[in-house]
Design a protein around this motif. Sequence first.
Motif, short mmCIF file in Angstrom:
data_model
loop_
_atom_site.label_atom_id
_atom_site.label_comp_id
_atom_site.label_asym_id
_atom_site.label_seq_id
_atom_site.Cartn_x
_atom_site.Cartn_y
_atom_site.Cartn_z
N VAL A 38 0.84 -1.20 0.00
CA VAL A 38 0.00 0.00 0.00
C VAL A 38 0.88 1.25 0.00
O VAL A 38 0.64 2.19 -0.76
N VAL A 39 1.91 1.27 0.85
CA VAL A 39 2.82 2.42 0.90
C VAL A 39 3.49 2.63 -0.45
O VAL A 39 3.59 3.75 -0.95
N LYS A 40 3.95 1.54 -1.06
CA LYS A 40 4.60 1.63 -2.37
C LYS A 40 3.64 2.24 -3.40
O LYS A 40 4.03 3.15 -4.16
N LEU A 41 2.42 1.77 -3.44
CA LEU A 41 1.43 2.28 -4.40
C LEU A 41 1.05 3.73 -4.12
O LEU A 41 0.87 4.53 -5.05
N ALA A 105 -11.24 1.52 4.59
CA ALA A 105 -11.93 0.78 3.53
C ALA A 105 -12.15 -0.65 4.01
O ALA A 105 -11.49 -1.11 4.94
N ALA A 106 -13.06 -1.33 3.34
CA ALA A 106 -13.33 -2.73 3.68
C ALA A 106 -13.66 -3.51 2.42
O ALA A 106 -14.12 -2.94 1.43
N TYR A 107 -13.42 -4.82 2.51
CA TYR A 107 -13.79 -5.79 1.48
C TYR A 107 -12.93 -5.76 0.23
O TYR A 107 -13.14 -6.54 -0.68
N TYR A 108 -11.95 -4.88 0.14
CA TYR A 108 -11.01 -4.94 -0.98
C TYR A 108 -10.08 -6.11 -0.75
O TYR A 108 -9.61 -6.33 0.37
N ALA A 116 -6.63 1.83 -5.43
CA ALA A 116 -7.44 2.32 -6.57
C ALA A 116 -8.77 2.86 -6.07
O ALA A 116 -9.25 3.90 -6.54
N GLY A 117 -9.39 2.17 -5.12
CA GLY A 117 -10.65 2.65 -4.56
C GLY A 117 -10.50 3.99 -3.86
O GLY A 117 -11.32 4.89 -4.03
N ILE A 194 -19.30 -3.37 -7.91
CA ILE A 194 -18.63 -2.08 -7.71
C ILE A 194 -18.59 -1.82 -6.23
O ILE A 194 -19.60 -1.69 -5.57
N TRP A 195 -17.39 -1.70 -5.67
CA TRP A 195 -17.23 -1.50 -4.23
C TRP A 195 -17.28 -0.02 -3.90
O TRP A 195 -16.67 0.78 -4.57
#
Length: 198
Positions: A38-41, A105-108, A116-117, A194-195
């Motif tokens: 996540v940090v990298k992205l 966030a949840a469910y990703y 991305a979300g 679609i989340w």
Amino acid sequence: MKQLRTILALVAAVCLLAGMFALTASAAVDANAYAAEVVKLVNLERKKDGAVAFSSTDAKLNAAAQKRAQELVTKFSHTRPDDTSCFTVFTEFSVVSGAMGENIAAYYTSPSAVVAGWMDSKGHKENILNKSFNKIGVGVAESGGQLYWVQLFGYEAGVTPDPVDNPSVPETKWWEALPAWLQFILRYLFFGWIWMTF
């Protein structure tokens, strides 16, 4: 009308079961590896926007983010289970910060999907690209095959210009007060694959 209800119920059940199987398969995650990704992205997104990348994560901020991720399992909200602000976790973990932000966030099912979300959500994107933040903590918790994600942002003096004093929390959504299981069902019934991000 009765047939329509039956069809909708069957579709909802199939979507729910498909989602449960897909997410359960990815439930055995390495939280540290996911957090690092996540940090990298996030740093890639910050670089595109001309913001300074987070040079390294902050151990105390990571611990605070992990605590918040675990709390999301019981209460998916920027308010903690004890009804205090999400920012009280900074004090609890002795994180000194001139500016604070939180994304949840949840469910990703993957780091790339959750980032991305967040990037598709105005308030969350603003937190990620906020040049007042220069440190990040990431937490990931798993419960019942579902993943819960937290980013905590902070400011350390001497690295960037002084930030605005106001904590940054994206606009609260009405569904945040609903139990996580009900949010999951509503996502499938009304939004398909679609989340929604929070």
